[in-house]
Design an enzyme around this catalytic site. Structure first.
Site, PDB file in Angstrom:
ATOM      1  N   CYS A 116       0.834  -1.201   0.000  1.00 25.28           N
ATOM      2  CA  CYS A 116       0.000   0.000   0.000  1.00 25.28           C
ATOM      3  C   CYS A 116       0.883   1.273   0.000  1.00 25.28           C
ATOM      4  O   CYS A 116       1.378   1.653  -1.050  1.00 25.28           O
ATOM      5  CB  CYS A 116      -0.984  -0.040   1.167  1.00 25.28           C
ATOM      6  SG  CYS A 116      -2.314   1.171   1.024  1.00 25.28           S
ATOM      7  N   HIS A 137      -3.567  -5.035   1.592  1.00 23.10           N
ATOM      8  CA  HIS A 137      -2.855  -5.426   2.813  1.00 23.10           C
ATOM      9  C   HIS A 137      -2.927  -6.928   3.081  1.00 23.10           C
ATOM     10  O   HIS A 137      -3.737  -7.366   3.912  1.00 23.10           O
ATOM     11  CB  HIS A 137      -3.432  -4.671   4.013  1.00 23.10           C
ATOM     12  CG  HIS A 137      -3.157  -3.212   3.986  1.00 23.10           C
ATOM     13  ND1 HIS A 137      -2.101  -2.646   4.653  1.00 23.10           N
ATOM     14  CD2 HIS A 137      -3.798  -2.206   3.351  1.00 23.10           C
ATOM     15  CE1 HIS A 137      -2.091  -1.342   4.436  1.00 23.10           C
ATOM     16  NE2 HIS A 137      -3.117  -1.046   3.649  1.00 23.10           N
ATOM     17  N   GLU A 163      -1.049  -8.599   4.941  1.00 24.95           N
ATOM     18  CA  GLU A 163      -0.699  -8.862   6.346  1.00 24.95           C
ATOM     19  C   GLU A 163      -1.928  -8.909   7.246  1.00 24.95           C
ATOM     20  O   GLU A 163      -1.855  -9.388   8.377  1.00 24.95           O
ATOM     21  CB  GLU A 163       0.306  -7.811   6.853  1.00 24.95           C
ATOM     22  CG  GLU A 163      -0.266  -6.452   7.194  1.00 24.95           C
ATOM     23  CD  GLU A 163      -0.480  -5.535   5.993  1.00 24.95           C
ATOM     24  OE1 GLU A 163      -0.375  -6.012   4.842  1.00 24.95           O
ATOM     25  OE2 GLU A 163      -0.757  -4.342   6.221  1.00 24.95           O
TER      26      GLU A 163
END
Length: 186
Positions: free
Chosen positions: A79, A170, A172
């Site tokens: 990002c 994202h 993660e």
């Protein structure tokens, strides 16, 4: 043993740690040039790209980071990290300019417009992967040597050029470690 650096100047770098632990790889938080020299690859997390760019300058890390990337260190921009890697941002020169792409910051709207979109990622054999977009940039130009691994509609959202990869969402924030595993093989 490979050591993955997490750029820890600002942003969501801590969310990557559980993934790296499950991948059984060592990691180090990178906040200065000395730490940058002690890693083998780097994740530039999501966060505030303008703040991270400012801190890279204030902590004298922009030039050493740029040099490590040019020397072939694998790097993954998530990002805001993809914004830092972009050659052009909102029509202006990018901070690290390591990827021949142009991006538009916050192109999908403000924080309240954050959303999950299901994308297919053939290189990882992922179908309907739940990609979390938070004030995401939009990649509106890719250079000739850039591979687009996944798109949201017509917009590239996961790209790679040699050892540099970028996601505008994202990974993660998902439990799946497929992106971290993929990055360790780049």
């Amino acid at each position: 043993m490979t050591i993955v650096g997490l750029l820890g100047l600002q942003g969501a770098f801590l969310d990557h740690i559980p993934h790296l632990k499950r991948c059984a790889v060592s990691y180090r938080i990178v906040r200065d040039s000395m730490a940058l020299n002690a890693i083998d690859r780097l994740i530039i997390p999501g966060g505030e790209s303008t703040v991270m760019a400012k801190f890279l300058e204030e902590f004298d890390m922009r030039t050493p980071l740029y040099q490590r990337i040019r020397e072939g260190m694998p790097v993954w921009g998530v990002c805001a990290g993809s914004i830092l890697l972009a050659e052009q941002v909102d029509g202006n020169a990018g901070s690290l300019a390591a990827l021949p792409i142009s991006v538009i910051r916050n192109a999908y709207g403000r924080q309240i417009a954050s959303s999950v979109h299901f994308i297919d990622i053939p290189v990882m054999k992922q179908e309907r992967y739940p990609a979390v977009f938070i004030r995401a940039p939009r990649i509106d130009r890719v250079g000739e040597e850039v591979t687009v691994h996944a798109s949201r509609g017509n917009d590239p959202v996961f790209i790679q050029k040699d050892k540099i990869m970028a996601t505008t969402f994202h990974p993660e924030l998902n439990q799946d470690d497929c992106f971290h595993d993929y990055f360790l093989k780049v």
